[in-house]
Design an enzyme around this catalytic site. Structure first.
Site, PDB file in Angstrom:
ATOM      1  N   ALA A 237      19.397  39.492  46.264  1.00 48.27           N
ATOM      2  CA  ALA A 237      18.285  39.486  47.227  1.00 48.27           C
ATOM      3  C   ALA A 237      17.655  40.864  47.338  1.00 48.27           C
ATOM      4  O   ALA A 237      17.227  41.291  48.407  1.00 48.27           O
ATOM      5  CB  ALA A 237      18.784  39.000  48.592  1.00 48.27           C
TER       6      ALA A 237
ATOM      7  N   ASP B 184      23.268  37.219  48.249  1.00 48.39           N
ATOM      8  CA  ASP B 184      23.547  38.568  47.735  1.00 48.39           C
ATOM      9  C   ASP B 184      24.958  38.957  48.138  1.00 48.39           C
ATOM     10  O   ASP B 184      25.458  38.540  49.183  1.00 48.39           O
ATOM     11  CB  ASP B 184      22.539  39.569  48.327  1.00 48.39           C
TER      12      ASP B 184
ATOM     13  N   ASN C 296      18.442  42.948  33.753  1.00 47.44           N
ATOM     14  CA  ASN C 296      18.384  43.718  32.507  1.00 47.44           C
ATOM     15  C   ASN C 296      19.744  44.236  32.081  1.00 47.44           C
ATOM     16  O   ASN C 296      20.606  44.409  32.931  1.00 47.44           O
ATOM     17  CB  ASN C 296      17.443  44.920  32.706  1.00 47.44           C
TER      18      ASN C 296
ATOM     19  N   HIS D 269      12.726  42.267  25.427  1.00 48.98           N
ATOM     20  CA  HIS D 269      12.044  42.749  26.632  1.00 48.98           C
ATOM     21  C   HIS D 269      12.391  44.227  26.772  1.00 48.98           C
ATOM     22  O   HIS D 269      13.546  44.589  26.836  1.00 48.98           O
ATOM     23  CB  HIS D 269      12.530  41.957  27.846  1.00 48.98           C
TER      24      HIS D 269
HETATM   25  P1  NAI Z   1      17.708  45.629  43.399  1.00 46.65           P
HETATM   26  O1  NAI Z   1      18.686  46.742  43.277  1.00 46.65           O
HETATM   27  O2  NAI Z   1      16.594  45.727  44.387  1.00 46.65           O
HETATM   28  O3  NAI Z   1      18.490  44.263  43.688  1.00 46.65           O
HETATM   29  C1  NAI Z   1      19.634  43.852  42.998  1.00 46.65           C
HETATM   30  C2  NAI Z   1      20.497  43.104  43.996  1.00 46.65           C
HETATM   31  O4  NAI Z   1      21.588  42.493  43.309  1.00 46.65           O
HETATM   32  C3  NAI Z   1      21.112  43.996  45.073  1.00 46.65           C
HETATM   33  O5  NAI Z   1      20.697  43.557  46.366  1.00 46.65           O
HETATM   34  C4  NAI Z   1      22.614  43.830  44.869  1.00 46.65           C
HETATM   35  O6  NAI Z   1      23.363  43.863  46.085  1.00 46.65           O
HETATM   36  C5  NAI Z   1      22.675  42.454  44.222  1.00 46.65           C
HETATM   37  N1  NAI Z   1      23.943  42.168  43.546  1.00 46.65           N
HETATM   38  C6  NAI Z   1      24.708  42.982  42.780  1.00 46.65           C
HETATM   39  N2  NAI Z   1      25.812  42.329  42.365  1.00 46.65           N
HETATM   40  C7  NAI Z   1      25.737  41.069  42.859  1.00 46.65           C
HETATM   41  C8  NAI Z   1      26.563  39.912  42.769  1.00 46.65           C
HETATM   42  N3  NAI Z   1      27.700  39.921  42.073  1.00 46.65           N
HETATM   43  N4  NAI Z   1      26.168  38.793  43.429  1.00 46.65           N
HETATM   44  C9  NAI Z   1      25.020  38.755  44.124  1.00 46.65           C
HETATM   45  N5  NAI Z   1      24.190  39.827  44.245  1.00 46.65           N
HETATM   46  C10 NAI Z   1      24.539  40.957  43.620  1.00 46.65           C
HETATM   47  O7  NAI Z   1      17.108  45.418  41.921  1.00 46.65           O
HETATM   48  P2  NAI Z   1      15.775  44.646  41.524  1.00 46.65           P
HETATM   49  O8  NAI Z   1      14.651  45.596  41.491  1.00 46.65           O
HETATM   50  O9  NAI Z   1      15.667  43.413  42.352  1.00 46.65           O
HETATM   51  O10 NAI Z   1      16.115  44.259  40.007  1.00 46.65           O
HETATM   52  C11 NAI Z   1      17.155  43.324  39.737  1.00 46.65           C
HETATM   53  C12 NAI Z   1      17.401  43.250  38.241  1.00 46.65           C
HETATM   54  O11 NAI Z   1      16.251  42.722  37.599  1.00 46.65           O
HETATM   55  C13 NAI Z   1      17.688  44.610  37.556  1.00 46.65           C
HETATM   56  O12 NAI Z   1      18.659  44.439  36.554  1.00 46.65           O
HETATM   57  C14 NAI Z   1      16.334  44.949  36.930  1.00 46.65           C
HETATM   58  O13 NAI Z   1      16.465  45.831  35.835  1.00 46.65           O
HETATM   59  C15 NAI Z   1      15.882  43.565  36.505  1.00 46.65           C
HETATM   60  N6  NAI Z   1      14.454  43.414  36.279  1.00 46.65           N
HETATM   61  C16 NAI Z   1      14.095  42.610  35.224  1.00 46.65           C
HETATM   62  C17 NAI Z   1      12.781  42.374  34.947  1.00 46.65           C
HETATM   63  C18 NAI Z   1      12.422  41.458  33.812  1.00 46.65           C
HETATM   64  O14 NAI Z   1      11.255  41.402  33.411  1.00 46.65           O
HETATM   65  N7  NAI Z   1      13.369  40.734  33.252  1.00 46.65           N
HETATM   66  C19 NAI Z   1      11.681  42.985  35.739  1.00 46.65           C
HETATM   67  C20 NAI Z   1      12.173  43.748  36.871  1.00 46.65           C
HETATM   68  C21 NAI Z   1      13.522  43.946  37.113  1.00 46.65           C
END
Ligand code: NAI
Length: 306
Positions: free
Chosen positions: A8, A31, A118, A173
């Site tokens: 989240a 989350d 990612n 990507h």
């Molecule tokens: P963020 O840091 O804002 O959110 C990630 C969330 O995952 C955090 O709230 C964290 O507590 C939660 N989390 C970690 N381990 C967990 C688990 N075992 N169970 C449930 N929740 C867990 O990061 P953001 O900006 O939301 O990005 C998330 C991912 O998406 C990153 O890996 C980022 O690189 C990737 N991303 C991929 C894109 C794409 O085009 N495929 C584009 C933008 C981001």
């Protein structure tokens, strides 16, 4: 339709918001960090009266809430921190994904899974292997975002509406993406017929660097507005059975001469997830770029154990 979003954070919460506002189904946000999904869920619920919509959204710290989902979006994971190598990030996110995917397998064995975390192509492959789901049910969102960025830059360069552009990006990507100028259409014409090589090359370079450009402005974290729009587009195509062609990370089994990896290609999306993989006719140099991109994914896959 029950749609669960695991993670989240920025991308997860905004994806949940967009999908709720599009009324794609009942949304669940979960989350591991205590309180964050619950708080964001309540906040999103409070917007309903203002928006005059009755969407259902629920946040929780308990992964069991995803039980019997039709679609699960995985955004759980870390972004690279200062001093952390890509390999360390890969190992860390792989361990998070493994845990998350075992839960998806147990709680929502019939779900279509949309992977966002990612490094995308590797995490999509890992999700496929850990869940054991059929290959059509595991989709990575990546190149549709890259394509939207490409279209935006083309529209600015040509002073056109972004809706006049139909962009095509394939490959990994990230740095390995391949924006295809020849297949990208501007008002129905190939981009190659509209711009000279020098201007196209500059657009390609800016597209590849767009994510890093955004990160450098933000200071911490990465893009989330366009990524969440791309997530909602993929999920909409699935839940509304649109049979829509979009770029997505899919498992290839010989298509494009590539086997045993997940990589971005055009696919047809509907209720069953990936309903078809579309094989574009590629020139020799486009084929070479795609094989190079596939090799770079293959090399990184060797670092993963699962
Ligand atoms: P963020 O840091 O804002 O959110 C990630 C969330 O995952 C955090 O709230 C964290 O507590 C939660 N989390 C970690 N381990 C967990 C688990 N075992 N169970 C449930 N929740 C867990 O990061 P953001 O900006 O939301 O990005 C998330 C991912 O998406 C990153 O890996 C980022 O690189 C990737 N991303 C991929 C894109 C794409 O085009 N495929 C584009 C933008 C981001």
């Amino acid at each position: 339709m029950k749609i669960s979003v695991i993670g989240a954070g920025n991308v997860g919460a905004l994806s949940a918001m967009r999908m709720a506002e599009l009324k794609l189904g009942d949304i669940v946000l979960v989350d591991i960090a205590k309180g964050i999904a619950c708080g964001k869920g309540l906040d999103l619920e409070d917007a309903r009266q203002i928006l005059k919509t009755n969407y259902n959204i629920k946040g929780s710290d308990d992964i069991n809430i995803i039980k019997d989902s039709d679609v699960v979006v995985v955004t759980a994971g870390l972004a690279r921190k200062p001093g952390m190598t890509r390999e360390e990030l890969l190992a860390k996110n792989a361990s998070i994904l493994k845990d998350v995917c075992l839960n998806i397998k147990k709680l929502s064995p019939n779900a279509v899974v949309v992977v966002v975390t990612n490094p995308l192509d590797l995490m999509t492959y890992l999700a496929l292997k850990v869940t054991g789901f059929s290959k059509n049910k595991i989709i990575g969102m990546g190149v549709s975002l890259d394509a939207s960025r490409f279209a935006n830059l083309i529209a600015q360069e040509l002073n056109l509406n972004v809706t006049d552009i139909v962009p095509v990006v394939i490959g990994a990507h990230g740095q390995g993406m391949i924006p295809l100028a020849r297949h990208t259409k501007v008002k129905g014409e190939s981009l190659e017929k509209i711009l000279n090589k020098e201007r196209i090359d500059s657009l390609l370079k800016r597209t590849v660097e767009r994510g890093a450009e955004i990160v450098s402005y933000l200071g911490s974290g990465s893009a989330f507005f366009a990524p969440s729009a791309a997530v909602a587009e993929v999920v909409k195509a699935i839940v509304r059975d649109e049979k829509k062609t979009l770029g997505a990370c899919a498992y290839l089994n010989g298509e494009y001469g590539i086997k045993e990896i997940c990589i971005g290609v055009p696919v047809c999306l509907g209720n069953n997830g990936i309903e078809d993989i579309i094989e574009l006719e590629l020139s020799d140099s486009e084929k070479k770029d795609l094989l190079n991109s596939a090799n770079s994914i293959q090399n990184l896959l060797r670092q993963l154990s699962f």
